[in-house]
Design an enzyme around this catalytic site. Sequence first.
Site, short mmCIF file in Angstrom:
data_model
loop_
_atom_site.label_atom_id
_atom_site.label_comp_id
_atom_site.label_asym_id
_atom_site.label_seq_id
_atom_site.Cartn_x
_atom_site.Cartn_y
_atom_site.Cartn_z
N ASP A 115 11.71 3.86 9.39
CA ASP A 115 11.26 3.22 10.82
C ASP A 115 11.24 1.96 10.37
O ASP A 115 10.91 1.43 8.64
CB ASP A 115 9.37 3.12 11.06
CG ASP A 115 10.33 4.41 12.08
OD1 ASP A 115 10.90 4.91 12.47
OD2 ASP A 115 9.13 4.79 13.08
N HIS B 170 9.39 5.32 5.82
CA HIS B 170 9.73 3.59 6.60
C HIS B 170 10.38 2.83 5.16
O HIS B 170 9.68 2.63 4.40
CB HIS B 170 8.22 3.12 6.44
CG HIS B 170 7.39 3.41 7.40
ND1 HIS B 170 6.89 4.81 7.55
CD2 HIS B 170 7.18 2.75 8.77
CE1 HIS B 170 6.13 4.30 8.71
NE2 HIS B 170 6.49 3.60 9.45
ZN LIG Z 1 7.29 0.98 13.04
#
Ligand SMILES: [Zn+2]
Length: 205
Positions: free
Chosen positions: A33, A172
Amino acid sequence: MFIEQPPWFYRVLFPGVIWRRPAAEKCVYLTFDDGPIPEVTPWVLDLLDQYGVKATFFCVGENVYKHPEIYQMVLDRGHRVGNHTYNHIQGIRFWTKNYVANTEKAAALIDSPLFRPPHGHMRRPQILRLRDKYKIIMWDVVTRDYSPHMTPNGVFNVVRKYTRNGSVIVFHDSLKAEQNMKEALPRSIEWLLQQGYEFRLFDFP
Ligand SMILES: [Zn+2]
């Protein structure tokens, strides 16, 4: 535990979203992400190539706008992309109309039927509006690589402890997560491969 692997009574509050894929097969769905950014995303792509692993990148529209060449790299290397809103906004802070508009602004840059809400929060009307157009993908395991209170070892242990058949796992490709992720991701991939997990891409059209 509540954060790393959301319990069923939390999951039922979000009708029609994906938390985990069917558990019949030994496979996982690796996701990243908050990219794409030049500082971190190319590093992830190189690592995934080393292991021959494909993943799904939930991109922030603003980052795609700033770094179209990095976004294109993600696609060219055979990964999937998903929409993570234009400004990484939190559903509970926005009216549905504005939340959907922000997602649509990102959709002008990110051509994908997949959506993941930033922070994992959406209000019910937002889910109902977006789920007609998108498969809303939450997660089964969030590594918490973004947390300043985590160590790389702690992140790796989250993967080891909570991964199961059909898990959707979140890392991430962001500056906040960089330090933890860069050390924990290769160890996690190696461990998952040793355990016999196959890495899959979402098969939604
Ligand atoms: Zn996010």
